[in-house]
Design a protein around this motif. Structure first.
Motif, PDB file in Angstrom:
ATOM      1  N   CYS A  76     -56.294  33.782  35.354  1.00  0.00           N
ATOM      2  CA  CYS A  76     -56.834  33.092  36.523  1.00  0.00           C
ATOM      3  C   CYS A  76     -57.074  31.636  36.163  1.00  0.00           C
ATOM      4  O   CYS A  76     -57.091  31.260  34.992  1.00  0.00           O
ATOM      5  N   TYR A 127     -59.196  33.598  31.820  1.00  0.00           N
ATOM      6  CA  TYR A 127     -59.006  32.209  32.217  1.00  0.00           C
ATOM      7  C   TYR A 127     -57.766  31.677  31.491  1.00  0.00           C
ATOM      8  O   TYR A 127     -57.495  32.073  30.349  1.00  0.00           O
ATOM      9  N   MET A 158     -50.900  36.463  38.121  1.00  0.00           N
ATOM     10  CA  MET A 158     -51.833  35.537  38.759  1.00  0.00           C
ATOM     11  C   MET A 158     -51.137  34.738  39.853  1.00  0.00           C
ATOM     12  O   MET A 158     -51.661  34.584  40.968  1.00  0.00           O
ATOM     13  N   PRO A 172     -52.267  29.323  42.314  1.00  0.00           N
ATOM     14  CA  PRO A 172     -53.270  28.938  41.322  1.00  0.00           C
ATOM     15  C   PRO A 172     -53.826  27.542  41.550  1.00  0.00           C
ATOM     16  O   PRO A 172     -54.743  27.121  40.884  1.00  0.00           O
ATOM     17  N   VAL A 215     -58.533  36.124  42.425  1.00  0.00           N
ATOM     18  CA  VAL A 215     -57.975  37.108  41.496  1.00  0.00           C
ATOM     19  C   VAL A 215     -58.907  38.316  41.394  1.00  0.00           C
ATOM     20  O   VAL A 215     -58.461  39.468  41.486  1.00  0.00           O
ATOM     21  N   VAL A 226     -59.344  40.122  32.924  1.00  0.00           N
ATOM     22  CA  VAL A 226     -59.033  38.868  33.605  1.00  0.00           C
ATOM     23  C   VAL A 226     -59.380  37.727  32.661  1.00  0.00           C
ATOM     24  O   VAL A 226     -60.536  37.575  32.268  1.00  0.00           O
ATOM     25  N   ASN A 282     -58.753  29.744  41.436  1.00  0.00           N
ATOM     26  CA  ASN A 282     -58.397  31.016  42.079  1.00  0.00           C
ATOM     27  C   ASN A 282     -59.039  32.224  41.413  1.00  0.00           C
ATOM     28  O   ASN A 282     -58.669  33.361  41.683  1.00  0.00           O
ATOM     29  N   ALA A 283     -60.029  32.000  40.540  1.00  0.00           N
ATOM     30  CA  ALA A 283     -60.677  33.112  39.832  1.00  0.00           C
ATOM     31  C   ALA A 283     -61.314  34.091  40.813  1.00  0.00           C
ATOM     32  O   ALA A 283     -61.228  35.311  40.631  1.00  0.00           O
TER      33      ALA A 283
END
Length: 362
Positions: A168, A153, A352, A358, A176, A151, A172-173
């Motif tokens: 992500c 950023y 994503m 997002p 995810v 994952v 929304n991290a």
């Protein structure tokens, strides 16, 4: 490196328009290319009018990140976070995109708009966070955890996105990560503070975090936040999850120094949404100081103050009035992403988007 004047050829305008831009054109010959970026042009009204004229002439859309200089934000067609701007770039009818931000952001726009021309006013505008992990380092890390989900950023290079399973944003991290099988290990990169925030919220013990950071956000420390909070006890706190002080903000709430409802861990887009509905008279903001310009526009009656007024990204500020003028006159600097890399990288961004909105991007 010695400074040198950039040679720009003035282009006249008919009638009053020519007269109104005379001072700007006189200044273009004095644009200086130095190690810190392009200088020599002031953001006057004439400059702004000329920027708009040149953009129309080129058939270009001007995009500016929230951390840009206020003058750059004010002249742009769209202002926002990097992912939102990249999505706008893909949707607008113009075939040329001028991305006023740092290089990985312009790359993302190119990934999502491979057939469009993407220009950045100064290709030297890098990012300490994006640079904190290389493709080779990620390959080695993946080899250590061959079954892990990667994952990343969105604040990463095209090469990293191409080695990523799901991208992500800071907004929304958590969503995810929660979408991934709880039994699967996760490699989260590159921001250690965002990763710590996600791990704290999700409780995922099998989340491995890369030790990268944004030097600006990492420099906003807990002591400064605590001091500001104590001197402004009625203020709300808007804290970006990339900040080194995010944990301190939650600690202050837990210890009762500030009420929990006043502490908000937010992306840049989330800050704007919160600003438009806040009932607070004062808000302390822990992120890059360029964000204050949009917050004050969104809620002019609120007193927004930086937790650290020195939290300015020198890379973001390389997109100067002189650099933007040069970009529009010379058509530089064009951003290129290898087509194969762009194709693979776009899949991690698309995954994503399919998982969830997002939203506020970074």
């Amino acid at each position: 490196m010695a400074s040198s004047a950039t040679e720009l050829e003035p282009r006249g305008l008919p009638g009053d328009a020519a007269a109104s831009t005379e001072s700007v054109w006189a200044g273009t010959a004095d644009i200086v290319d130095g190690p810190g970026g392009y200088s020599g042009v002031e953001p006057t009204e004439e400059w702004a009018a000329e920027i708009k004229r040149l953009a129309r002439k080129r058939g270009a859309t001007l995009l500016a990140h929230n951390y840009q200089l206020p003058a750059i934000q004010d002249v742009a067609d769209h202002v926002g976070d990097s992912l939102a701007l990249s999505r706008i770039a893909a949707e607008v009818p113009e075939d040329e995109i001028i991305f006023c931000g740092v290089h990985f952001m312009a790359e993302t726009a190119k990934i999502l708009s491979p057939s469009k021309t993407v220009l950045i006013p100064d290709q030297r505008a890098g990012c300490s966070l994006a640079d904190s992990i290389t493709a080779e380092q990620l390959r080695e890390w993946k080899a250590d955890f061959p079954h892990a989900v990667v994952v990343s950023y969105v604040n990463t290079t095209a090469e990293i996105k191409a080695l990523t399973d799901i991208c992500c944003t800071s907004s929304n991290a958590v969503e995810v990560v929660e979408s991934i099988d709880p039994n699967r290990e996760i490699l989260f990169l590159p921001d250690q503070f965002l990763g710590a925030h996600v791990k704290r919220v999700t409780g995922r013990e099998n989340l491995h975090i890369w030790a990268g950071e944004c030097h600006v956000h990492a420099g906003i420390n807990g002591d400064e936040l605590a001091a500001k909070s104590r001197s402004h006890p009625d203020a709300e706190l808007y804290v970006h999850p990339e900040c080194g002080c995010a944990t301190s903000a939650l600690y202050l709430a837990g210890e009762g120094f500030v009420t929990a409802d006043k502490v908000k861990i937010l992306s840049t887009g989330g800050m704007l949404e919160a600003a438009r509905t806040t009932g607070a008279k004062q808000v302390l903001v822990a992120t890059e100081i360029g964000m204050l310009h949009q917050l004050r526009r969104a809620a002019p009656d609120v007193d927004f103050q930086a937790v650290n007024d020195r939290a300015s990204c020198s890379y973001m500020k390389m997109i100067t009035p002189a650099a933007l003028l040069r970009c529009l006159v010379e058509g530089k600097d064009e951003v290129h992403v290898d087509l194969d890399t762009a194709h693979v990288a776009s899949k991690s961004v698309q995954r994503m988007i399919e998982i969830g909105n997002p939203g506020g991007g970074e």
